[in-house]
Design a protein around this motif. Structure first.
Motif, PDB file in Angstrom:
ATOM      1  N   LEU A   1      -8.954 -43.844  -6.406  1.00  0.00           N
ATOM      2  CA  LEU A   1      -9.751 -44.309  -7.485  1.00  0.00           C
ATOM      3  C   LEU A   1     -11.224 -43.706  -6.762  1.00  0.00           C
ATOM      4  CD1 LEU A   1     -10.789 -45.809 -10.158  1.00  0.00           C
ATOM      5  CD2 LEU A   1     -10.734 -47.483  -8.907  1.00  0.00           C
ATOM      6  N   LYS A   2     -12.223 -43.072  -7.420  1.00  0.00           N
ATOM      7  CA  LYS A   2     -13.434 -42.545  -6.799  1.00  0.00           C
ATOM      8  C   LYS A   2     -14.111 -43.680  -6.160  1.00  0.00           C
ATOM      9  CE  LYS A   2     -17.968 -40.380  -7.512  1.00  0.00           C
ATOM     10  NZ  LYS A   2     -18.585 -39.367  -8.669  1.00  0.00           N
ATOM     11  N   THR A   3     -14.418 -44.866  -6.895  1.00  0.00           N
ATOM     12  CA  THR A   3     -15.210 -45.885  -6.523  1.00  0.00           C
ATOM     13  C   THR A   3     -14.375 -46.971  -5.492  1.00  0.00           C
ATOM     14  OG1 THR A   3     -15.092 -47.003  -8.549  1.00  0.00           O
ATOM     15  CG2 THR A   3     -16.823 -45.409  -8.172  1.00  0.00           C
ATOM     16  N   GLY A   4     -13.136 -46.902  -5.327  1.00  0.00           N
ATOM     17  CA  GLY A   4     -12.278 -47.718  -4.688  1.00  0.00           C
ATOM     18  C   GLY A   4     -11.960 -47.739  -3.363  1.00  0.00           C
ATOM     19  N   VAL A   5     -12.648 -47.002  -2.557  1.00  0.00           N
ATOM     20  CA  VAL A   5     -12.537 -46.637  -0.983  1.00  0.00           C
ATOM     21  C   VAL A   5     -13.334 -47.749  -0.166  1.00  0.00           C
ATOM     22  CG1 VAL A   5     -12.110 -45.161   0.865  1.00  0.00           C
ATOM     23  CG2 VAL A   5     -11.892 -44.339  -1.646  1.00  0.00           C
ATOM     24  N   ASN A   6     -12.887 -48.665   0.710  1.00  0.00           N
ATOM     25  CA  ASN A   6     -13.538 -49.356   1.381  1.00  0.00           C
ATOM     26  C   ASN A   6     -13.205 -49.514   2.787  1.00  0.00           C
ATOM     27  OD1 ASN A   6     -15.827 -50.898  -0.191  1.00  0.00           O
ATOM     28  ND2 ASN A   6     -14.187 -50.874  -1.658  1.00  0.00           N
ATOM     29  N   GLY A   7     -14.043 -49.705   3.995  1.00  0.00           N
ATOM     30  CA  GLY A   7     -13.826 -49.747   5.402  1.00  0.00           C
ATOM     31  C   GLY A   7     -14.018 -48.565   6.007  1.00  0.00           C
TER      32      GLY A   7
ATOM     33  N   THR B   1     -17.199 -44.319   7.415  1.00  0.00           N
ATOM     34  CA  THR B   1     -17.271 -45.535   6.990  1.00  0.00           C
ATOM     35  C   THR B   1     -17.578 -45.484   5.240  1.00  0.00           C
ATOM     36  OG1 THR B   1     -18.143 -46.515   8.948  1.00  0.00           O
ATOM     37  CG2 THR B   1     -18.227 -47.803   6.888  1.00  0.00           C
ATOM     38  N   PHE B   2     -16.912 -46.200   4.677  1.00  0.00           N
ATOM     39  CA  PHE B   2     -16.809 -46.261   2.960  1.00  0.00           C
ATOM     40  C   PHE B   2     -17.344 -47.649   2.489  1.00  0.00           C
ATOM     41  CE2 PHE B   2     -13.908 -42.899   4.263  1.00  0.00           C
ATOM     42  CZ  PHE B   2     -14.340 -41.764   3.447  1.00  0.00           C
ATOM     43  N   LYS B   3     -17.972 -47.561   1.350  1.00  0.00           N
ATOM     44  CA  LYS B   3     -18.245 -48.851   0.616  1.00  0.00           C
ATOM     45  C   LYS B   3     -18.438 -48.172  -0.693  1.00  0.00           C
ATOM     46  CE  LYS B   3     -21.550 -52.466  -0.288  1.00  0.00           C
ATOM     47  NZ  LYS B   3     -22.848 -53.100   0.313  1.00  0.00           N
ATOM     48  N   ASP B   4     -17.492 -49.049  -1.687  1.00  0.00           N
ATOM     49  CA  ASP B   4     -17.201 -48.720  -3.074  1.00  0.00           C
ATOM     50  C   ASP B   4     -17.121 -47.307  -3.334  1.00  0.00           C
ATOM     51  OD1 ASP B   4     -17.548 -51.331  -3.562  1.00  0.00           O
ATOM     52  OD2 ASP B   4     -19.973 -50.986  -3.956  1.00  0.00           O
ATOM     53  N   GLY B   5     -16.299 -46.496  -2.400  1.00  0.00           N
ATOM     54  CA  GLY B   5     -15.873 -45.048  -2.353  1.00  0.00           C
ATOM     55  C   GLY B   5     -16.866 -44.261  -1.916  1.00  0.00           C
ATOM     56  N   ARG B   6     -18.103 -44.705  -1.602  1.00  0.00           N
ATOM     57  CA  ARG B   6     -18.955 -43.672  -1.117  1.00  0.00           C
ATOM     58  C   ARG B   6     -19.079 -43.824   0.408  1.00  0.00           C
ATOM     59  NH1 ARG B   6     -24.453 -41.913  -0.683  1.00  0.00           N
ATOM     60  NH2 ARG B   6     -25.116 -40.383  -2.220  1.00  0.00           N
ATOM     61  N   ILE B   7     -19.232 -42.432   1.197  1.00  0.00           N
ATOM     62  CA  ILE B   7     -19.429 -42.342   2.476  1.00  0.00           C
ATOM     63  C   ILE B   7     -20.684 -42.920   2.852  1.00  0.00           C
ATOM     64  CG2 ILE B   7     -19.334 -40.944   4.669  1.00  0.00           C
ATOM     65  CD1 ILE B   7     -17.433 -39.028   3.317  1.00  0.00           C
ATOM     66  N   ILE B   8     -20.838 -43.904   3.634  1.00  0.00           N
ATOM     67  CA  ILE B   8     -22.111 -44.406   4.050  1.00  0.00           C
ATOM     68  C   ILE B   8     -22.708 -44.268   5.332  1.00  0.00           C
ATOM     69  CG2 ILE B   8     -21.995 -46.081   2.077  1.00  0.00           C
ATOM     70  CD1 ILE B   8     -21.438 -48.487   4.114  1.00  0.00           C
ATOM     71  N   GLU B   9     -21.632 -44.049   6.268  1.00  0.00           N
ATOM     72  CA  GLU B   9     -21.808 -43.736   7.544  1.00  0.00           C
ATOM     73  C   GLU B   9     -20.936 -42.457   8.314  1.00  0.00           C
ATOM     74  OE1 GLU B   9     -22.987 -46.191  11.754  1.00  0.00           O
ATOM     75  OE2 GLU B   9     -21.738 -46.838  10.084  1.00  0.00           O
ATOM     76  N   VAL B  10     -21.607 -41.704   8.932  1.00  0.00           N
ATOM     77  CA  VAL B  10     -20.840 -40.578   9.684  1.00  0.00           C
ATOM     78  C   VAL B  10     -21.060 -40.408  11.132  1.00  0.00           C
ATOM     79  CG1 VAL B  10     -20.429 -38.167   9.727  1.00  0.00           C
ATOM     80  CG2 VAL B  10     -20.959 -39.022   7.621  1.00  0.00           C
TER      81      VAL B  10
ATOM     82  N   ILE C   1      -7.651 -48.330   0.081  1.00  0.00           N
ATOM     83  CA  ILE C   1      -8.057 -47.234  -1.250  1.00  0.00           C
ATOM     84  C   ILE C   1      -7.523 -47.751  -2.366  1.00  0.00           C
ATOM     85  CG2 ILE C   1      -7.615 -44.709  -1.805  1.00  0.00           C
ATOM     86  CD1 ILE C   1      -7.603 -44.089   0.970  1.00  0.00           C
ATOM     87  N   GLU C   2      -8.228 -47.994  -3.248  1.00  0.00           N
ATOM     88  CA  GLU C   2      -7.586 -48.097  -4.727  1.00  0.00           C
ATOM     89  C   GLU C   2      -7.206 -46.984  -5.230  1.00  0.00           C
ATOM     90  OE1 GLU C   2      -9.883 -50.795  -7.180  1.00  0.00           O
ATOM     91  OE2 GLU C   2     -11.232 -51.221  -5.426  1.00  0.00           O
ATOM     92  N   LEU C   3      -6.077 -47.149  -6.205  1.00  0.00           N
ATOM     93  CA  LEU C   3      -5.487 -45.964  -7.040  1.00  0.00           C
ATOM     94  C   LEU C   3      -5.789 -46.262  -8.419  1.00  0.00           C
ATOM     95  CD1 LEU C   3      -2.150 -46.043  -5.232  1.00  0.00           C
ATOM     96  CD2 LEU C   3      -4.224 -44.410  -4.698  1.00  0.00           C
ATOM     97  N   PRO C   4      -6.232 -44.913  -9.114  1.00  0.00           N
ATOM     98  CA  PRO C   4      -6.512 -45.247 -10.671  1.00  0.00           C
ATOM     99  C   PRO C   4      -5.313 -45.397 -11.468  1.00  0.00           C
ATOM    100  CG  PRO C   4      -6.347 -42.798  -9.719  1.00  0.00           C
ATOM    101  CD  PRO C   4      -6.269 -43.404  -8.623  1.00  0.00           C
ATOM    102  N   ALA C   5      -5.450 -45.942 -12.608  1.00  0.00           N
ATOM    103  CA  ALA C   5      -4.426 -46.395 -13.232  1.00  0.00           C
ATOM    104  C   ALA C   5      -3.582 -45.164 -13.871  1.00  0.00           C
ATOM    105  CB  ALA C   5      -4.724 -47.199 -14.629  1.00  0.00           C
TER     106      ALA C   5
END
Length: 413
Positions: free
Chosen positions: A259-265, A286-295, A224-228
Motif C-alpha cells: 500500500l503506497k502510504t502504508g510503509v513505516n519504520g 526511513t519511511f513515514k506513511d509510505g514516503r522515504i523521509i531519510e536516506v 508494510i501495509e498491503l492493499p485490499a
C-alpha cells in the motif's frame, strides 16, 4: 542430477531455455532482443532457435559499454535530456503487435563510476518519461518479456577479482548456468517444477490476505501495509493472450505491491545495489506513511538521493519480494553486483512503480484507478536487497494476530 557438459552444449541449452521458457516464443511472433556487443554470439544462437520455433522476425538492439562510456564523458550535457523517439515508436509498435522482448544483461557494474551525477540522472529520467507507456504495458503483462544474463569481461572481473583474468569469464558463465539450472539433466522440466513451487507459495499467501507485514533484523524494523485484494505472484506470468512467460531467469521470489502510504519504520540494505553504472552500498531508508523521509549511505549517497528524486513516486515503494536465504544463489556465496541475481538471493524491496497485476483487476485499471487502490506509480523501478539469515517476517492479520512467514531468513510455513 548435475551433468558434465561442454560449454557449447550448456550455451545451447541456455539459449533454448530463454526462447522456450523465458519468452515462450509463439508461431509468427516478433522477438526483440537487447544485448551488448559482448554477447553477440548468444544473441545469434537465440535468434536461430527463435526462428526454428516459429518466430516471424527477430530484431536485435546492440549496445556497447565503451560507446556508452564515451558518450557520458564527451557528449554535451544537454544531450542527456533527449531519448530517441524512433526507439520509443519501435518498442511501442512491437508491444502493440504482440512481440516478445528479451533482455540480456551484462553491464559493467562500475561503467559510469566518477561520471557526473546529473548526466546519469538526466538520462534515467528522459528514458523513463519517453518509455512510460511501454513500461505501463510491461507492468500490466500486455506482452511476454524476459531478462537473462551473460558475462562481460568487466562484470566477470568484478565478481571474481581473485581469479586469473583468463578464468574469470568461464567462472561467471558457470555461476550463471548453475543459477538457471542449466547444469541439470532436464533443465526445462526442472524449471517447470520450480515454477510450481513458487506458485504454491504465492497461493498460500494469497489465501491469507494479510493486513500488513512486519520485518525485523539488525538495522531493520519495518511495517508494510498491503492493499485490499492484493495478489502475490512468482515464477511464470501470462500475457493478455494467455501465453505464459518467465520474466526473470533466474527467479526465486514471491512478490506483491505494498500500500503506497502504508510503509513505516526503517530498513537497511544487505547487499550492494548496482544502479546507473555505480555502486550504492550500506544504506538505510526511513519511511513515514509510505514516503522515504531519510536516506543514509556509506557509498553512493548522492546517486541514491538522486534516484529518489526522479519523481514523486520514487519516494515510495512499488514492490515487496520474499526470497529465502537458503535459495541456490544465496548459498553460492557469490555477490553478482547485478540485480537480476542478487535480488534472487535476498528478500528485497523496490523503489518506484508497482506492477498492476499485483492487485485484483489491476491489468484493466487506468492509472487513476490504480492510484485509488494504493498502487504506486513512477518513472523508475529499482530493487534493493534487505534479506539475511537474521531476518524475521510476521504476517499481521486483520484481527491483529501474528503469523510467522520468515524465521532466520527462511520460510516459516
Amino acid at each position: 542430477m548435475s551433468l558434465l557438459l561442454s560449454f557449447n552444449t550448456k550455451l545451447l541449452k541456455y539459449a533454448e531455455l530463454a526462447v522456450k521458457v523465458g519468452v515462450n516464443i509463439q508461431k509468427d511472433q516478433y522477438l526483440y532482443i537487447s544485448c551488448s556487443t559482448d554477447n553477440l554470439k548468444l544473441a545469434q544462437i537465440i535468434t536461430k532457435i527463435a526462428y526454428e520455433n516459429g518466430a516471424k522476425q527477430v530484431f536485435v538492439d546492440l549496445s556497447d559499454d565503451e560507446l556508452v562510456r564515451a558518450r557520458y564523458e564527451g557528449a554535451p550535457k544537454d544531450s542527456f535530456d533527449f531519448f530517441p523517439p524512433w526507439k520509443v515508436q519501435e518498442r511501442e509498435w512491437l508491444a502493440e503487435n504482440g512481440a516478445a522482448f528479451l533482455s540480456i544483461s551484462s553491464q559493467n557494474p562500475d561503467l559510469l563510476k566518477d561520471i557526473e551525477r546529473d548526466r546519469i540522472m538526466a538520462f534515467q529520467k528522459a528514458s523513463g518519461q519517453a518509455l512510460a507507456n511501454y513500461y505501463h504495458m510491461l507492468q500490466s503483462d500486455k506482452f511476454s518479456w524476459s531478462v537473462i544474463a551473460a558475462p562481460s569481461k568487466a562484470w566477470a572481473a568484478k565478481v571474481f577479482p581473485d581469479l586469473p583474468e583468463d578464468q574469470q569469464m568461464d567462472a561467471l558463465w558457470e555461476a550463471i548456468f548453475a543459477a538457471t539450472r542449466i547444469d541439470l539433466e532436464h533443465s526445462v522440466e526442472a524449471w517447470l517444477a520450480h515454477d510450481k513451487e513458487l506458485h504454491d507459495k504465492a497461493d498460500y499467501l494469497n489465501s491469507k490476505q494479510y493486513k500488513s507485514l512486519h520485518y525485523t533484523a539488525p538495522g531493520t524494523d519495518l511495517t508494510i501495509e498491503l492493499p485490499a485484494h492484493h495478489i502475490w505472484t512468482g515464477g511464470s506470468s501470462a500475457n493478455v493472450q494467455g501465453q505464459t512467460f518467465m520474466a526473470n531467469m533466474p527467479t526465486e521470489e514471491i512478490f506483491t505491491a505494498p500500500l503506497k502510504t502504508g510503509v513505516n519504520g526503517f530498513v537497511s540494505s544487505t547487499k550492494p545495489l548496482s544502479y546507473g553504472g555505480n555502486i550504492i552500498d550500506n544504506f538505510i531508508l526511513t519511511f513515514k506513511d509510505g514516503r522515504i523521509i531519510e536516506v543514509k549511505a556509506e557509498e553512493g549517497q548522492e546517486i541514491l538521493a538522486s534516484l529518489i528524486e526522479t519523481d514523486e513516486g520514487a519516494h515510495y515503494l512499488g514492490e515487496i519480494a520474499l526470497v529465502p536465504h537458503q535459495s541456490p544463489i544465496s548459498q553460492s556465496n557469490l555477490l553478482f553486483y547485478n540485480t537480476l541475481f542478487d535480488e534472487n538471493a535476498s528478500n528485497h524491496l523496490a523503489i518506484g512503480s508497482a506492477y498492476a497485476f499485483c492487485i485484483e483487476g489491476g491489468k484493466e485499471m487506468t492509472s487513476d484507478e490504480l492510484a485509488a487502490h494504493g498502487i504506486n506509480q513512477s518513472l523508475t523501478h529499482v530493487d534493493f536487497m534487505i534479506g539475511s539469515n537474521k531476518m524475521n517476517i510476521d504476517g499481521i492479520t486483520h484481527d491483529n494476530q501474528k503469523d510467522p512467514i520468515f524465521r532466520d531468513g527462511n520460510w516459516a510455513f
